[in-house]
Design an enzyme around this catalytic site. Sequence first.
Site, PDB file in Angstrom:
ATOM      1  N   SER A   1     -23.797 -25.565 -68.560  1.00  0.00           N
ATOM      2  CA  SER A   1     -24.615 -24.719 -69.380  1.00  0.00           C
ATOM      3  C   SER A   1     -25.830 -25.417 -69.988  1.00  0.00           C
ATOM      4  O   SER A   1     -26.721 -24.743 -70.499  1.00  0.00           O
ATOM      5  CB  SER A   1     -23.782 -24.098 -70.498  1.00  0.00           C
TER       6      SER A   1
ATOM      7  N   LYS B   1     -29.888 -29.070 -77.487  1.00  0.00           N
ATOM      8  CA  LYS B   1     -29.325 -27.839 -76.907  1.00  0.00           C
ATOM      9  C   LYS B   1     -29.117 -26.799 -77.997  1.00  0.00           C
ATOM     10  O   LYS B   1     -28.670 -27.135 -79.112  1.00  0.00           O
ATOM     11  CB  LYS B   1     -28.002 -28.164 -76.218  1.00  0.00           C
TER      12      LYS B   1
ATOM     13  N   SER C   1     -20.622 -29.149 -68.478  1.00  0.00           N
ATOM     14  CA  SER C   1     -21.947 -28.630 -68.801  1.00  0.00           C
ATOM     15  C   SER C   1     -23.008 -29.654 -69.146  1.00  0.00           C
ATOM     16  O   SER C   1     -24.157 -29.272 -69.359  1.00  0.00           O
ATOM     17  CB  SER C   1     -21.833 -27.627 -69.963  1.00  0.00           C
TER      18      SER C   1
END
Lengths: 107, 531
Positions: free
Chosen positions: B165, B90, B189
């Site tokens: 996210s 990420k 997330s």
Amino acid sequence: MVGPKDIAEIAKLARLALSADEQRALQGELAAILAHMAVLANVDTRDVEPMIYGMAPERAASGAVPVAVPVAEEAAGVMPVKDALHGAAVARAGQFVVPNVLTGQDG
Amino acid sequence: MKAASSAVAPLADIATWGVRRQRKAVAEGELTARALVSLYLDRVAHANAALGAYLAVDAEAALAAADELDRVRASGAPLGALAGVPLGIKDVIVTRGLVTTAASKMLEGWMPPYDATVLTRLRAAGALVLGKLNCDEFAMGSTNEHSAYGPCKNPWDLARVPGGSSGGSAAAVAAGLCAASLGSDTGGSIRQPASFCGVAGMKPTYGLVSRYGLISYASSLDQIGPMGRSVDDVAAVLEVLIAHDPNDATSAAPEVAARVVAQLQAAVAARALAGGAGAGADAAGGGGASLAGLRVGVPREYLGEGVAAEVQLAVAQAADMLRDAGAEVTEISLPHTALAMPAYYLIAPAEASANLARFDGIRFGPRLAAPDAPLGQMYEQARGNGFGREVKRRIMLGTFALRTGFYDAYFKKAQQVRALIRRDFEHMPVDMVLAPTAPTPAFALGQHATADADPAAMYMADIHTLACNLAGIPGLAVPVSMAGTLPVGVQLLGRWFDDANVLRAGAAIEARAGMLGKRPPAWEMGQGGAQ
């Protein structure tokens, strides 16, 4: 309620330049969001210690809260100046270049 | 030793292999690391333009690292636990030599001079980094629509969100664009996008995985965690990540981290994490271990109004699966659940407003003002230009909560309510909680992102995942069923440091759910198929 003066003041504190449209939109959005927060005022939190840290209760209860941990040199290392300046918009002579802050002007 | 080759199985099938099987194939010379990395790079090249999962791919570095690993293997030297396994990271986790943007214009083109601790540990274990995965800007969002570099799409339906996210992290795993990925979870997330994309994802107990090198959103809530196509894949990566880190002042004590790793390894040795014989699972004879003696609670507050019928059904099905494995499943109450949203959306933005103060156009970010402009103006212009709408909204909300005269009524009050939410989990009469991860399956792109959309409505959709972060407990999302063409997942929330048990329970669901062999339509894109 959150008014235009509040938005301007908060933006100043947050060091955010906002357009007039952004300020108008944020006024409505913050008001809508804060309306959901009103429920907290009715919660009985007498004698409830604020939970500041994210750790397990036994660690928090023992007093082992985060403190500046003495870190061995080899564990943390020291970042070379060149690397620390890597993201700087303007750097010179191994330093971040900043505006003159001694003139008394601070926007 | 077998001659290294890539011909043991059709290459396309190798992407369905679990992490441990891929590692074994590389370690035993069945497959070269270069062939494995090349497979994934090829899949990314075919699928990423449509999916938007990756923001940056460093093929040259990944292949160079693969070649080095192949040399090490040929020399007979021992290999790490994830040797040859291609991962996506990420883009809020810093990677030396690979641009890290936090999906923000503020960090456009920023090349970190160091690796996050998790990267150091993964590289030492032989894992290979393919690239950086798309996410909501600075991890603030639940749809991956707030990325400054375009949204990521859901591999099951390109007109829908992957969740956020960590949308890119979930989508990449689901579409076979990496063997596993890292995400971060501050309010759900990892877990919510895992459920939206039909993969497994875990937020570990707070403190088990170092936050050193995680671009901070809310420091008392953030945790890095793995996502994978199976619970066992998640466990395989988590074993490598968990460790005390002196560079993280909130890191769990060494003996605590070591105990959790030992428990994970014991679960693996007992074949308790193998989810069954579906495609992608590594262990034969699935079913996982017995859960006899495990008490699981389903909080009535998590299944109220607004939870879609297919989500309620998935929870009921998962409860039956846990009972079939020997667990006792009952209804419980977590009475302060409804307060999680207001508490979180005061605490997280307040912490974010402090954490993001460093992005000032001096140390990071664009310098837009004239050289003789006042300092304050320089800050304001850099930040006003560098941050997107959702980040600005949260900074404004957080700054409001911390203002003199408002601090006690908002921020301090939220912290007190957080303590009450934590107490709910301390006093629950069960070992873990079974709950939805989101009120609905994945929804349409743009549903919450229009100019007149109510931000509070988007925040309310996080209601199932927030309490886990507020309390600091572990949470695992695991797919359970299909609602039409969309996957539906559930989450298991454990007691502090009981991560291994949570994974055991997740594996028991996985073994019975029949979801392991299902692949989204976007999977075919990676093979150069029609979109």
